[in-house]
Design a protein around this motif. Sequence first.
Motif, mmCIF file in Angstrom:
data_model
loop_
_atom_site.group_PDB
_atom_site.id
_atom_site.type_symbol
_atom_site.label_atom_id
_atom_site.label_comp_id
_atom_site.label_asym_id
_atom_site.label_seq_id
_atom_site.Cartn_x
_atom_site.Cartn_y
_atom_site.Cartn_z
ATOM 1 N N LEU A 49 47.854 32.193 34.500
ATOM 2 C CA LEU A 49 47.175 32.252 33.380
ATOM 3 C C LEU A 49 47.625 31.527 32.209
ATOM 4 C CD1 LEU A 49 44.899 33.887 32.075
ATOM 5 C CD2 LEU A 49 46.615 35.596 31.302
ATOM 6 N N GLY A 50 48.942 31.057 32.259
ATOM 7 C CA GLY A 50 49.374 29.956 31.196
ATOM 8 C C GLY A 50 48.911 28.738 31.426
ATOM 9 N N LEU A 54 51.110 35.447 34.860
ATOM 10 C CA LEU A 54 50.451 36.157 35.898
ATOM 11 C C LEU A 54 49.353 34.950 36.727
ATOM 12 C CD1 LEU A 54 48.973 38.704 33.070
ATOM 13 C CD2 LEU A 54 49.914 39.362 35.183
ATOM 14 N N PRO A 55 49.496 35.538 38.015
ATOM 15 C CA PRO A 55 48.430 34.882 38.696
ATOM 16 C C PRO A 55 47.162 34.661 38.297
ATOM 17 C CG PRO A 55 49.312 36.539 40.058
ATOM 18 C CD PRO A 55 49.986 36.683 38.558
ATOM 19 N N TYR A 56 46.536 33.390 38.473
ATOM 20 C CA TYR A 56 45.104 33.482 37.915
ATOM 21 C C TYR A 56 44.262 32.997 39.085
ATOM 22 C CZ TYR A 56 40.877 31.741 35.391
ATOM 23 O OH TYR A 56 39.582 31.720 34.814
ATOM 24 N N LYS A 57 43.253 33.858 39.623
ATOM 25 C CA LYS A 57 42.452 33.593 40.496
ATOM 26 C C LYS A 57 41.038 33.697 40.363
ATOM 27 C CE LYS A 57 45.199 35.073 44.457
ATOM 28 N NZ LYS A 57 45.347 34.078 45.097
ATOM 29 N N PRO A 77 41.891 30.791 25.695
ATOM 30 C CA PRO A 77 41.469 29.734 26.895
ATOM 31 C C PRO A 77 41.340 28.690 26.533
ATOM 32 C CG PRO A 77 40.157 32.063 26.840
ATOM 33 C CD PRO A 77 40.829 31.846 25.632
ATOM 34 N N ASN A 78 41.781 27.620 27.381
ATOM 35 C CA ASN A 78 41.918 26.129 26.865
ATOM 36 C C ASN A 78 40.275 25.753 27.067
ATOM 37 O OD1 ASN A 78 44.450 26.299 27.316
ATOM 38 N ND2 ASN A 78 44.713 25.481 29.675
ATOM 39 N N ILE A 81 38.229 36.110 31.283
ATOM 40 C CA ILE A 81 39.716 36.371 31.189
ATOM 41 C C ILE A 81 39.815 37.593 30.429
ATOM 42 C CG2 ILE A 81 41.858 35.462 30.041
ATOM 43 C CD1 ILE A 81 41.200 32.613 30.446
ATOM 44 N N LEU A 82 38.763 37.940 29.589
ATOM 45 C CA LEU A 82 38.791 39.270 28.916
ATOM 46 C C LEU A 82 38.662 40.260 30.130
ATOM 47 C CD1 LEU A 82 38.629 40.828 26.347
ATOM 48 C CD2 LEU A 82 35.960 40.429 26.177
#
Length: 520
Positions: free
Chosen positions: A298-299, A472-475, A433-434, A442-443
């Motif tokens: 997530l980062g 946190l893993p981002y999928k 978010p970028n 993401i929400l």
Amino acid sequence: MKDVYCSYYTESEDITSYMVSKMGILENDFILEPSAGEGMFIDEILKRKIKVRIDALDINEAAILTMKKKYSDMSGVNVRLTDTLFDQILDNYANNEIWLKNTDILLDKQLDLFSSQDGHYDKVIGNPPYGAWQDIEKRELLKKKYVGQYVKETYTLFLLRSLSVLKNGGRLSFIVPDTFLFLNMHEKLRKILLTNTKIEEVLIFPSKFFPGVSFGYSNLSIITLEKCDRDEALENTVRIIKGFSSSAEFKDVLRDKFQKNNKIYKLKQLDIFTTEKSRFILADDKAATMIDASDKKLGDMASIVTGFYSGNNKKFICSKNEGVKNSKGYTVVDESKIVNTTSLIGVDGVDEAYVPYIKSSSATRYKRTEDQWFVRWDSKTVSFYNVNRKARFQNSQFYFKNGIAIPMVKSKEIRATLMRNRIFDQSIVGIFPNDEKDMYYILALMNSDVINRLIHIINPTANNSSNYVKQLPYKVPTSKDRKKIEKNVAEILSLDVIEDKDRIDELHKQNNELIENTYN
Ligand SMILES: C[S@@+](CC[C@H](N)C(=O)[O-])C[C@H]1O[C@@H](n2cnc3c(N)ncnc32)[C@H](O)[C@@H]1O
């Protein structure tokens, strides 16, 4: 008894008996109790009627006096008043290389001074002080002695100190908070343990098992280990057991008897060592692999930061009304002074102005019911925040930006809410978010059960601080699923959180299932 020395004595036979058994005491063992208090462990050791020698150290005169009386006719027990972390006799046989060789700053000069003797005691047992208060002067001395370590937490220093005086093949059993397994600040300590010891077993249990103690931020643990060389250490498999319903179950563990609720994890030390931050991940294999191996975190997708602190909340923060949760002692805002601004220097030309403020957890997901808090934001006060030593005008580039708020303190479920044009408090982790296009996904993600589970695995303590949220893993879901999730979020945001609760719950459930599939 409780005081500045953190004297919570181990008045639990289940605990003392388990730990003494784990030490595996042998005839003629030389045992160290580095923070002996009134001798709870020593009494348990002596019950076993094995001929041993014991050094019992403590900083508290009253405790020393009690032990001197109690053990006056026992020549094998040597009671000594001292500060264990600085004790000069221990220095004579300590090998501090253990942590120095693991630090970034290798102090050759200091290394030269060390005794070549590697260890002195066969066994160490203890319940060291947790987070004992240290004055600034002592903290500076500790920093010099325990180079590269986090010196505000005393139990980790006791662990290192004890390791440095333990013989190779010697065993140690300590009861300490379980934070050393997970928190980023204890990474160095984990690396030291994983490469210098075989961690045989760790029991994790609620602090309330310990009579007189109950802290909410983490569990307690009992760690038993044996000192050894690096190759042996990395080959070792640690057994970690959780899910106890009472400390009476500890004696069953000694006989490898387990209860239905017990959860057992077996982790190879080399695998823990090579995991990001050498963290212990207590999860089934699938979740563990996902956390460790996921390409994107997530980062990578968002800036994740904590918010503002006024320095004096009761003075600068107001509640909407007296019914707001935890608003006792706060002034109710004068609505005529609420302004609409996004200025980082505050509102000019008025004496007193307030802007909506995101603070505390939300009762609802996706969006908050209403603005419940307001922070003073006239230019004079904002200038004051900028110079006041107590205030923290941190991450201000994100004030008034669009983002997602989650509370810093964990609850059973994370309720993430959208924030727009708001300042957010330091009790909130803000996710920005970028690419704003990722906002709705993401929400939904932050409100999902999957993320809730993963954040508890990454850091089981009570804190969601930004550093853990970043990991946190981002999928990414299929584009069909993503469209559906985003449509659902848009609908939720257009609804009334109270009147349309049922519809919101239904949409949230759909999102949850879609995210569950994505992560599976
Ligand atoms: C949590 S109590 C445990 C006492 C005992 N081991 C037991 O389990 O009953 C921690 C003990 O550490 C002692 N202590 C705190 N700081 C110390 C230090 N720097 N050196 C030696 N003892 C210390 C306290 O006086 C207290 O007796």
